[in-house]
Design an enzyme around this catalytic site. Sequence first.
Site, short mmCIF file in Angstrom:
data_model
loop_
_atom_site.label_atom_id
_atom_site.label_comp_id
_atom_site.label_asym_id
_atom_site.label_seq_id
_atom_site.Cartn_x
_atom_site.Cartn_y
_atom_site.Cartn_z
N GLU A 34 -15.33 2.83 -1.45
CA GLU A 34 -15.10 4.27 -1.43
C GLU A 34 -16.22 5.02 -2.17
O GLU A 34 -16.47 4.75 -3.34
CB GLU A 34 -13.76 4.61 -2.06
CG GLU A 34 -13.41 6.09 -2.01
CD GLU A 34 -12.02 6.38 -2.53
OE1 GLU A 34 -11.79 7.54 -2.93
OE2 GLU A 34 -11.18 5.47 -2.55
N LYS A 220 -2.96 6.01 -8.07
CA LYS A 220 -3.96 5.48 -7.14
C LYS A 220 -5.36 5.76 -7.65
O LYS A 220 -6.26 4.91 -7.56
CB LYS A 220 -3.76 6.09 -5.75
CG LYS A 220 -4.61 5.44 -4.64
CD LYS A 220 -5.99 6.06 -4.49
CE LYS A 220 -6.77 5.38 -3.37
NZ LYS A 220 -8.13 5.95 -3.22
#
Length: 351
Positions: A34, A220
């Site tokens: 990411e 998260k």
Amino acid sequence: MVENAVGVYNLPLGVALNFRINQRDYLVPMAIEEPSVIAAASYAARMVRQGGGFSATTDEPVMIGQIELRSIEDPAAARRTIQAAREEILALANQATPRLSARGGGARDLVVREITGQTAGPRLVVHLHIDCRDAMGANLVNTVAEAVAPRLAELANAQIGLRILSNLADRRLVHVSARIPFDALVASREKFSGRQVAEGIVAASLLAEDDPYRAATHNKGIMNGVDAVVIATGNDWRSVEAGAHAYACRDGHYRPLAIWRIEDEHLLGRLDMPMAVGTVGGTLQVHEGARLSLRLLGVTTAAELAMVIGAAGLGQNLAALRALATEGIQRGHMNLHRRAVGHAPDEKGSR
């Protein structure tokens, strides 16, 4: 390393900068696909550095092995019998892992729990607390659980059920804190004051504490930092994830792993979570990238590695909350995302 292998699936390996933990500087390896995570962690670590850096401690590296005992006529009596044989069971556990005992680890305690389910009769679950030293400990704990199960079943006049570790490693927590002066929260060309940024971060923290839907996203973000270092160092990120989320709802309500408050013109952050990681054994013996990451970090103990990972999680949380409290999460993230996808091959496979 695995069965039916057909290739190697690569992840980018980057280095987060600016991390100072317990007055020591670290280059922190992060394996993640990411964009913006490594940049955000580095930016957060720089802010925290202006307040002296992260402070971190860990519990002893104690994992829990569970032995389930079924079909027990008198659970209360069986429980008393097992508790009376505590020293015998601990000695038997240590016999199963003599090299661990020689390194100063081994069985530390025994706890007997009675479980009453809706679809099964009463049963006992015996917890063995195993000090795993610098190993994550899954194989060690499973070996011990299987070794002592027959004797426990004999003592309880019961049938043996499951014998395996628990990934809710709530005896093996990492505790990380940061104290950031308001001035460090101010970026150039922004209209927000340090106090405004801090108040926005605290407001976001409070929402996560009250709302499990927000808490899941809050956590998260923490795991973006945590998992990237866990993967880079060859540890079991599924285990860490499972333990983190189970710990987050330990009182029946899903809560954030990190919270933020204001005190004396400073923003204070605190993270507490299970951190079952190791610096020896398992994948570390065969994965060159994991060994390289540990050399880059310069850590030698599981406790030190856990503190670095916890700091990465708290730093990543800070960066995400700061973005949410000011310009929004998408501006910086999408700029880096567009740069990443710009390198994607076209339909013919060329760049």
